[in-house]
Design a protein around this motif. Structure first.
Motif, short mmCIF file in Angstrom:
data_model
loop_
_atom_site.label_atom_id
_atom_site.label_comp_id
_atom_site.label_asym_id
_atom_site.label_seq_id
_atom_site.Cartn_x
_atom_site.Cartn_y
_atom_site.Cartn_z
N GLU A 68 31.08 33.07 45.19
CA GLU A 68 31.07 31.69 44.69
C GLU A 68 31.11 31.69 43.16
O GLU A 68 31.82 30.91 42.54
N PHE A 69 30.35 32.60 42.55
CA PHE A 69 30.33 32.70 41.09
C PHE A 69 31.71 33.11 40.56
O PHE A 69 32.20 32.55 39.58
N GLU A 70 32.34 34.07 41.23
CA GLU A 70 33.67 34.55 40.79
C GLU A 70 34.73 33.44 40.85
O GLU A 70 35.65 33.44 40.05
N LYS A 71 34.56 32.51 41.80
CA LYS A 71 35.51 31.40 41.93
C LYS A 71 35.55 30.55 40.67
O LYS A 71 36.57 29.96 40.33
N HIS A 72 34.42 30.45 39.99
CA HIS A 72 34.30 29.54 38.85
C HIS A 72 34.22 30.26 37.51
O HIS A 72 33.92 29.66 36.49
N SER A 73 34.45 31.56 37.52
CA SER A 73 34.38 32.33 36.28
C SER A 73 35.31 33.53 36.40
O SER A 73 35.69 33.91 37.50
N ASN A 74 35.63 34.13 35.28
CA ASN A 74 36.42 35.35 35.32
C ASN A 74 35.45 36.52 35.15
O ASN A 74 35.63 37.38 34.30
N SER A 75 34.41 36.52 35.95
CA SER A 75 33.32 37.46 35.72
C SER A 75 32.78 38.00 37.03
O SER A 75 33.37 37.79 38.10
N ALA A 76 31.67 38.73 36.95
CA ALA A 76 30.97 39.26 38.11
C ALA A 76 29.47 39.19 37.78
O ALA A 76 29.10 38.60 36.77
N VAL A 77 28.64 39.79 38.61
CA VAL A 77 27.19 39.68 38.43
C VAL A 77 26.60 41.04 38.09
O VAL A 77 26.62 41.97 38.90
N ALA A 78 26.08 41.15 36.87
CA ALA A 78 25.36 42.37 36.46
C ALA A 78 23.96 42.29 37.04
O ALA A 78 23.29 41.27 36.87
N ALA A 79 23.52 43.32 37.72
CA ALA A 79 22.20 43.24 38.35
C ALA A 79 21.56 44.60 38.56
O ALA A 79 22.00 45.37 39.41
N PRO A 80 20.50 44.89 37.82
CA PRO A 80 19.63 46.01 38.17
C PRO A 80 18.63 45.52 39.22
O PRO A 80 18.67 44.36 39.64
#
Length: 197
Positions: A115-127
């Protein structure tokens, strides 16, 4: 996804442990992860992507064996270390020329990332969603206990029950001629050998 988009943090379940996520292209949001965790700035973060096709956005010079591993074990508890593309900034990689990438299999994690990728040209950084050096959390209650007092009012914790695996992902360095396991996890050396011969 809107919270991530606005620069807030979202703790979310994965099949391994709970992650503390931010927009992987937002330097101030990622700095907030380091602050909440008390994590040294030279420790890189894993970038969680929503599907295999995102791999080329974040990595370059991807060896064939890495693509084979990704096809077999993603979505799942395996992180690949690859040469980073330009989108993977120093603030994600700890200043290294590589980036860690993974597609988690937990349905809540996948839905959030996609869902986040749909609205951004990004991904989720997560430790993992814990203070640096502490035990990785496997429930939202663990995250609240450990990080609740460090989170901002806009940050969120998603409750997806207990993590099904409960140990961190296997990390495989794919920058050399042959893969090298840097951290053991649910995907074993034998699994890797049987896939790659």
């Amino acid at each position: 996804a809107a919270a991530l988009h606005s620069g807030a943090l979202v703790a979310f379940p994965t099949e391994t442990v709970y992650g503390l996520g931010a927009d992987a292209t937002n330097e101030s949001a990622v700095a907030h992860i380091y602050s909440v965790k008390g994590r040294p700035a030279d420790h890189p973060l894993i970038v969680h992507i929503g599907q295999l096709s995102q791999l080329d956005q974040w990595a370059i010079d991807i060896p064939e064996y890495a693509k084979k591993l990704a096809t077999k074990f993603w979505p799942g508890p395996m992180t690949l270390i690859l040469k980073r593309s330009e989108i993977a900034g120093d603030f994600i990689t700890g200043g290294q020329d590589t980036v860690g990438l993974r597609v988690p299999s937990d349905p809540i994690a996948l839905a959030l990332i996609q869902e986040f990728e749909k609205h951004s040209n990004s991904a989720v950084a997560a430790p993992s969603a814990n203070r640096f050096g502490q035990v990785s959390p496997t429930s939202s209650a663990d995250v609240q206990d450990e990080l609740g007092s460090y989170l901002s009012k806009d940050d969120q914790i998603l409750d997806g029950g207990n993590s099904s695996i409960g140990i961190e992902s296997t990390i495989i360095d794919c920058t050399k001629l042959r893969p090298v396991v840097l951290r053991n996890g649910f995907v074993t050396k034998e699994d890797i050998e049987s896939e790659l011969g």
